[in-house]
Write an enzyme that holds these catalytic residues in place. Structure first.
Site: not given
Length: 323
Positions: A132-135
């Site tokens: 994921g992007c935030f991840a």
């Protein structure tokens, strides 16, 4: 030079369009089909207007999996698993899923596609779950600290993302008149990326008892993620900084920098920048990525390169758009 033949599902969204943009300029990629039932027959550039003059590719409602080497799933979360229950993809065709359906280890063979820690397994993978992007931004900020066994107390994380992180479908918190000049938080302490963040940090540190107290922010800009994390530790700054530099010494796109970072340095690139500062017993870590590239499509293409044994950076030498 043999080209990698590619199919794209969910090709009309933000990630689909960005993937097409990157692959059109990839020296070893050939897009065989870009699937979108609602846009079938229409030129791709009618939806992704930044591609006007660059391609004659048209959307299709067909899915000729027997003609491709790899298929990218650019679906919304939860749709990849449902799609595979209703469709059969040949065993020899690789899958790169950009949704969250297979990121957590379980009863499946998907390898978690974070190259900075899983490159060897990814090179052998048939099926890959793109982070994921935030991840991605948060893991890249914290993984060297985990490698030093520093994550013993709860970690405070704040990260702000651009509006493209919410997808292309308009919503109450994504349209311009609401987003412009505005700022808000959402899903505090409950964001869906926390599970994959914890999984990777535990993988590197060997355990993770501390909480990751993550507060996500909606930003009034289109693309990018800027993250700050605070870790309590007595370890000297010089030792930590050296460890960060060593951890990312061989990373193709993640770079430690001694200077404070800003978002424009990474927007439109597949780079992640990381910086550390020490204030007493508090370690402040900042990281920045483009949410559509290193946080999604760029990393997915980087992972494709690794899966097919070609140059990891192929098609991804992109210039920051602001400079």
């Amino acid at each position: 030079m043999e080209r990698i033949k590619i199919g794209i599902l969910g090709a009309a969204g933000y990630t689909g369009g960005e993937l097409i943009r990157v692959l059109l300029n990839h020296p070893q990629a050939e897009i065989v089909f870009a699937n979108s039932e609602s846009n079938a027959g229409n030129p791709v550039s009618d939806v992704h207007e930044g591609l006007i003059g660059e391609t004659d590719l048209k959307f299709t409602d067909q899915m000729p999996f027997n003609q491709v080497d790899v298929v990218f799933f650019c679906f919304g979360h939860g749709k990849s698993e449902a799609f595979l229950k209703e469709h059969t993809i040949p065993e020899n065709v690789k899958i790169i899923d950009l949704a969250q359906d297979f990121r957590i280890k379980g009863n499946h063979d998907y390898v978690y596609g974070l190259p900075e820690i899983n490159k060897a397994d990814m090179a052998k993978a048939q099926h890959l779950a793109n982070p994921g992007c935030f991840a991605t931004a948060i893991q890249l900020a914290l993984l060297p600290a985990a490698n030093l066994n520093l994550l013993k107390e709860d970690v405070s994380v704040n990260a702000i993302t651009g509006s493209t992180g919410a997808g292309q479908k308009p919503g109450a918190t994504t349209h311009f008149s609401w987003r412009a000049g505005n700022l808000s938080i959402y899903k505090p302490f409950q964001h869906q990326h926390i599970a994959e963040i914890r999984q990777s940090l535990a993988q590197v540190q060997g355990y993770l008892d501390a909480d990751i107290d993550f507060i996500p922010y909606r930003g009034n800009f289109a693309r990018g993620i800027f993250c700050t994390a605070v870790v309590k530790t007595a370890v000297p700054a010089e030792e930590i900084i050296e460890a960060y530099k060593d951890f990312y010494a061989d990373a193709a796109f993640t770079h430690y920098t001694d200077k404070a970072i800003d978002l424009k340095q990474v927007v439109n690139t597949n780079k992640a920048l990381v910086h550390c500062e020490k204030f007493g017993n508090k370690l402040l870590i900042t990281s920045a990525i483009d949410n559509l590239l290193k946080g999604a499509v760029g990393q997915a293409v980087q992972n494709m390169n690794l899966m097919f044994g070609i140059d990891e950076t192929a098609g991804l030498r992109l210039k920051a758009s602001a400079f």
